[in-house]
Design a protein around this motif. Structure first.
Motif, PDB file in Angstrom:
ATOM      1  N   CYS A  23      35.021 -27.092 -22.696  1.00  0.00           N
ATOM      2  CA  CYS A  23      34.200 -27.894 -21.796  1.00  0.00           C
ATOM      3  C   CYS A  23      32.739 -27.688 -22.164  1.00  0.00           C
ATOM      4  O   CYS A  23      31.968 -27.055 -21.439  1.00  0.00           O
ATOM      5  CB  CYS A  23      34.452 -27.514 -20.346  1.00  0.00           C
ATOM      6  SG  CYS A  23      33.684 -28.698 -19.188  1.00  0.00           S
ATOM      7  N   GLU A  36      42.767 -32.791 -17.099  1.00  0.00           N
ATOM      8  CA  GLU A  36      41.769 -32.040 -17.854  1.00  0.00           C
ATOM      9  C   GLU A  36      41.429 -32.759 -19.156  1.00  0.00           C
ATOM     10  O   GLU A  36      42.211 -33.578 -19.652  1.00  0.00           O
ATOM     11  CB  GLU A  36      42.301 -30.636 -18.172  1.00  0.00           C
ATOM     12  CG  GLU A  36      42.549 -29.778 -16.939  1.00  0.00           C
ATOM     13  CD  GLU A  36      43.080 -28.391 -17.283  1.00  0.00           C
ATOM     14  OE1 GLU A  36      42.953 -27.482 -16.439  1.00  0.00           O
ATOM     15  OE2 GLU A  36      43.626 -28.230 -18.395  1.00  0.00           O
ATOM     16  N   TYR A  37      40.251 -32.397 -19.691  1.00  0.00           N
ATOM     17  CA  TYR A  37      39.858 -32.939 -20.989  1.00  0.00           C
ATOM     18  C   TYR A  37      39.025 -31.913 -21.735  1.00  0.00           C
ATOM     19  O   TYR A  37      38.537 -30.936 -21.163  1.00  0.00           O
ATOM     20  CB  TYR A  37      39.098 -34.258 -20.828  1.00  0.00           C
ATOM     21  CG  TYR A  37      37.752 -34.162 -20.152  1.00  0.00           C
ATOM     22  CD1 TYR A  37      36.572 -34.005 -20.896  1.00  0.00           C
ATOM     23  CD2 TYR A  37      37.631 -34.264 -18.769  1.00  0.00           C
ATOM     24  CE1 TYR A  37      35.333 -33.934 -20.283  1.00  0.00           C
ATOM     25  CE2 TYR A  37      36.393 -34.199 -18.147  1.00  0.00           C
ATOM     26  CZ  TYR A  37      35.246 -34.033 -18.902  1.00  0.00           C
ATOM     27  OH  TYR A  37      34.015 -33.960 -18.295  1.00  0.00           O
ATOM     28  N   PRO A  83      41.110 -36.130 -23.668  1.00  0.00           N
ATOM     29  CA  PRO A  83      41.870 -35.757 -22.469  1.00  0.00           C
ATOM     30  C   PRO A  83      43.263 -35.241 -22.827  1.00  0.00           C
ATOM     31  O   PRO A  83      43.800 -35.529 -23.898  1.00  0.00           O
ATOM     32  CB  PRO A  83      41.953 -37.063 -21.689  1.00  0.00           C
ATOM     33  CG  PRO A  83      41.836 -38.131 -22.722  1.00  0.00           C
ATOM     34  CD  PRO A  83      40.945 -37.584 -23.804  1.00  0.00           C
ATOM     35  N   VAL A 115      37.617 -39.566 -16.643  1.00  0.00           N
ATOM     36  CA  VAL A 115      37.167 -38.672 -17.714  1.00  0.00           C
ATOM     37  C   VAL A 115      35.857 -39.174 -18.300  1.00  0.00           C
ATOM     38  O   VAL A 115      34.908 -38.401 -18.506  1.00  0.00           O
ATOM     39  CB  VAL A 115      38.247 -38.563 -18.810  1.00  0.00           C
ATOM     40  CG1 VAL A 115      37.694 -37.872 -20.053  1.00  0.00           C
ATOM     41  CG2 VAL A 115      39.463 -37.812 -18.288  1.00  0.00           C
TER      42      VAL A 115
END
Length: 278
Positions: A23, A36-37, A83, A115
């Motif tokens: 991240c 999540e990505y 993602p 996202v």
């Protein structure tokens, strides 16, 4: 300052041979309500962003490991966003919930838009300058997003993936799209293939779609009413066809290369040149 620290951290991770896909300035993925990505940031000024959808059994972190196209996109100033798909059962990696006639486990268009917006807010780039791309089943997801939400991204660049059968009967509006495919692709053949069932006449068969049909759909959506391509360009390993006399603001190209089910060397350079030239 956050962006600078993120770039320094990612540079150090790249030198150490690790996969720098977390991240931004942390090793953990970015989390939003729907999933999540992962992100990699360029070292210099940000020119735009590419949201890239991984293939069958893959992951966002795996999609952004150092390789030809990743390094090229970073060098050209693009934030890379990948993602995570929905986990398959029995540890078979991740995938995307969009195939016609099958249960939708997540609203994928809404997830991809979320996202896009979250990454733009975190890392300070324009959400309207994000290109959507993907490989294999990620290329299919890219194609469906282009069909269902053509204005959600600045342009679309699927690789080795298109519609599944039954093919869509209509899409919402003109798109800017470059489809790339290998001439000898046996995993997602240009004509499609039967994955489950006796053959193409089996009403319960699970079947990939026809890339030539996909291109016909895009010509209709973009009002390319002359049908034939307007430009033919062979450069390096890519044989490209482009339709120019179409709806205002649209763009359509098809690039073939003499290979199989891969993201070919040189793809990112070609794709970014196309995108920046729109």
């Amino acid at each position: 300052m956050t962006r600078l620290l993120a770039a320094l951290a990612l540079t150090w991770l790249g030198w150490s041979g690790m996969a720098a896909a977390g991240c931004g300035d942390t090793a953990d993925p970015c989390a939003i309500d729907m999933g999540e990505y992962h992100v990699r940031l360029p070292e210099g000024p940000i020119k735009g962003a590419i949201l890239y959808i991984h293939g069958y059994g893959g992951s966002g972190a795996g999609a952004l490991r150092p390789k030809d196209w990743v390094n090229t996109a970073l060098d050209r100033g693009y934030v890379l966003i990948a993602p995570d798909g929905i986990p398959y059962a029995e540890g078979r990696g991740r995938g995307w919930s969009f195939i016609p006639g099958r249960q939708k486990l997540r609203d994928e268009p809404a997830f991809l838009a979320a996202v896009r917006d979250d990454a733009a807010a975190r890392f300070g780039f324009d959400a309207s300058r994000v290109l959507l791309s993907g490989f294999s089943i990620g290329g299919s997801m890219t194609s469906y997003m282009a069909c269902q939400e053509p204005g959600a991204f600045a342009a679309y660049a699927p690789v080795a993936g298109g519609f599944w059968r039954p093919h869509p009967t209509a899409c919402k509006g003109p798109v800017r799209l470059l489809h790339t495919h290998g001439w000898t692709d046996g995993t997602v053949p240009l004509e499609g293939r039967v994955l489950r069932g006796a053959d193409a006449t089996d009403p319960g068969a699970l079947m990939q779609g026809d890339i030539f049909y996909t291109l016909r759909m895009w010509r209709e959506v973009n009002a390319c009413n002359q049908l034939r391509a307007d430009r033919f360009v062979t450069r390096g390993s890519f044989m490209r066809r482009a339709w120019d006399r179409c709806a205002e603001g649209s763009a359509l190209e098809f690039a073939l290369f003499p290979g199989g089910h891969v993201v070919p060397d040189g793809w990112a350079e070609m794709m970014i040149d196309w995108y920046e030239g729109l």
